[in-house]
Design an enzyme around this catalytic site. Sequence first.
Site, PDB file in Angstrom:
ATOM      1  N   ASP A   4     -12.932  19.201 -67.525  1.00 40.49           N
ATOM      2  CA  ASP A   4     -12.634  20.685 -68.070  1.00 40.49           C
ATOM      3  C   ASP A   4     -13.804  21.255 -68.318  1.00 40.49           C
ATOM      4  O   ASP A   4     -13.752  22.429 -69.058  1.00 40.49           O
ATOM      5  CB  ASP A   4     -11.434  20.706 -68.734  1.00 40.49           C
ATOM      6  CG  ASP A   4     -10.600  22.079 -68.643  1.00 40.49           C
ATOM      7  OD1 ASP A   4     -10.810  22.605 -67.471  1.00 40.49           O
ATOM      8  OD2 ASP A   4      -9.854  22.250 -69.146  1.00 40.49           O
ATOM      9  N   HIS A  37      -2.843  25.792 -63.345  1.00 40.30           N
ATOM     10  CA  HIS A  37      -2.824  26.039 -64.574  1.00 40.30           C
ATOM     11  C   HIS A  37      -1.619  26.287 -65.303  1.00 40.30           C
ATOM     12  O   HIS A  37      -1.024  27.483 -65.213  1.00 40.30           O
ATOM     13  CB  HIS A  37      -3.868  27.148 -64.703  1.00 40.30           C
ATOM     14  CG  HIS A  37      -4.083  27.655 -66.343  1.00 40.30           C
ATOM     15  ND1 HIS A  37      -4.482  27.049 -67.352  1.00 40.30           N
ATOM     16  CD2 HIS A  37      -3.735  28.723 -66.967  1.00 40.30           C
ATOM     17  CE1 HIS A  37      -4.598  27.405 -68.439  1.00 40.30           C
ATOM     18  NE2 HIS A  37      -4.053  28.690 -68.348  1.00 40.30           N
TER      19      HIS A  37
END
Lengths: 325, 444
Positions: free
Chosen positions: B320, B194
Amino acid sequence: MSASAERSSSLFYSRRHLLGIEGLTAPEIDGLIDLSDSYVEQNRRADKKDTLLHGRTVINLFFETSTRTRTSFELAAKRLGADVVNMSVAASAIKKGETLLDTAATLNAMRPDVIVVRHPDSGAVNLLSQKMDCAVINGGDGSHEHPTQALLDALTIRRRRGSLAGLLVAICGDIRHSRVARSNIHLLTTMGARVRVIAPPTLLAPGIDRMGVEVFTDMRKGLKDCDIVMMLRLQSERMQGSYVPSIREYFHFFGLDYEKLANAKPDALIMHPGPMNRGVEIDSEVADDIDRSLIREQVEMGVAVRMACLDVLTRSLRPNAGPLK
Amino acid sequence: MTGEPRSARQSRPRAFINVRLLDPATKLDQRGGILMIDGAIADLGPEIGRSGLPEGTEIIDGGGHCLAPGLIDMRVQLREPGEEHKETIASAAAAAAAGGVTSMVALPNTQPVIDDVAGVEFIARRARETRLSKVYCYGAVTKGLAGKDLAEIGLLRENGALAFTDGLTAVRDARVMSRALSYGRCFGLLIIQHPEDPSLAEGGAMNAGELATRLGLPGIPRQAEVMMIERDLHLVEMTGGRYHVAHVSTAPALEAIRKAKQRGMSVTCETAPPYFALNENEVGDYRTFAKLSPPLRAEEDRRAVVAAVADGTIDCIASDHAPHDQESKRVPFAQASPGVIGVETMLPVTLEIHHRGDIGLLDLLARMTVRPAEILGLPQGRLAKGAPADLVLFDLNRAWKIDAATLKSKSKNSAFDGRPVEGRVLRTVVDGRIVFQADSQIKE
């Protein structure tokens, strides 16, 4: 003493100290192993004591806890008739703030003949040797060298296999932090053995491939066709997620069990410098396999090797001892 | 998926005829048909349907519409175990089927975290029960996603975790990240980051800039993204590990990845539809459905993402998918949970950039089929003989309007509610089984 002067000497080993294996020549190593071999018999007699070092003083100076190495050096010195003093860090002045070099100067003033030093910092034994008038034996410094361990491993192998040359040796486990691995790599490559190191990448050391070894991260592939399998101890603080995720995972992928050992030669021998973590780097059954495991034999050879080292480093004190050949 | 008795999988052969075959792996774009037997693609090409189908084959006329490999959505949050009131594996799989997504890979940020073998096995068991979409998972890089100690990533991999990530949290500590990359190397493991420097992003609620300032919201500078990626690239170089960047959202980050790829480094990345379909202006009047992590960026960044999808710097597009209930979103903006649902709307929203002429159809589909399959080591995502018969049939040009209320996810936090789109899924096929069928006009 210059290197050329050493080579021209009739003595096979004319250095003042034994600080490491790196830089020793094949004849020097061979000579030390030959001499060690000659002490094995003495250690198996009922009366194990002689007077070679009668009147000499040996100090075991250990800045790191150790049972087997300290005991092994102590027995070796005593069997040669020397007086032995053991100093451990807990009782030493270091705890009171004295520097390493002050300690060295103090001990030097007491006129020992040989001092055996173990220290947690790499290079500390070398530093101390510069302040000593007597012979210094490195009993293990940090992650740098442990020369007597490599010599005893070599003696153990040679007595079983006749020679080191041409053997394929796998060193498995915590290569990154291991002084045993470094000393063994130097010794085995100098003596013409082929060395592989096998470890998860986190336990390999950067540039290790430049030290004349083949690098593997898969036990099954790395053990293929090996004659000798040397396992290394994995310290507990390194198994909980910092270098490897867990003991369970480490044993699953890198612990030596019969299934992985089956990739090595059928008569491959197993070694471990001790103390072992059963079920971490080695399966109990494998460690106790009397046909394959040399682990107890290594301990026995340790005493003989340390006697030979004490013998060689005190030759200059015995003018009538004659040259070694 | 696996585990079904053989007899259950042996079903009537099924064929789509009169379709536009689209296979990004081989650049196939051709009229024809496809034959499926026992869950796998048995044959395909222009001749299928003209003659010689096995006796008893169920024939479906595709009406000339597009038939592509089923989509592989490599980044979803399924909320199971632990937050089943937001989403379950079953509800997400229904949404996936409706969206033409035949494989999903779930993040490990569930409760409990997927950081041990039991967690991976739980997902695998629920996946077997859920026949509407294939479900896989990633394992945690660090125990409890705490960023300190490595999880048992070798054992997790052996038990089916496809790759490793700490989910919504960056692996912050450089030493931990280097050890994960390094340790993972001996098993060929992929580490997914991330990309956000946590210290720089801390407390931020939206993209830093004029709008954040006007709204009085704390900003997350776009540099937080590129900084983490550039640090990681040094670690990749040092360790030789495999590295993938999730949901890239900024121009500087894409430039760093583009350069690393040119140097031959082992780096891949993905983005998500909000980052090429929306920009920070969506936040407008504190709209929490426009709160994402990373945040929606400036128009300039959005354009850079479109360009990077087109030129291949961005390997994959993933939804996502981040289901949140009302309680997580109907709060002041700074307190709202980030993320939007998206698995069901990924295809039509993504097709926008094709319809606008930014990218060819095969290249765009590759980002959701064969590329994620290659990166994750999956056999599907291709129209090839012997490959799993995971397919999507869609009408490329059918216009419709997204209505969040009709989406199949338990949570309705879509950023695309009310958006007019073009392109509609007509059928979805998993292992040769029809798992979704639009109430459409196509003929049987």
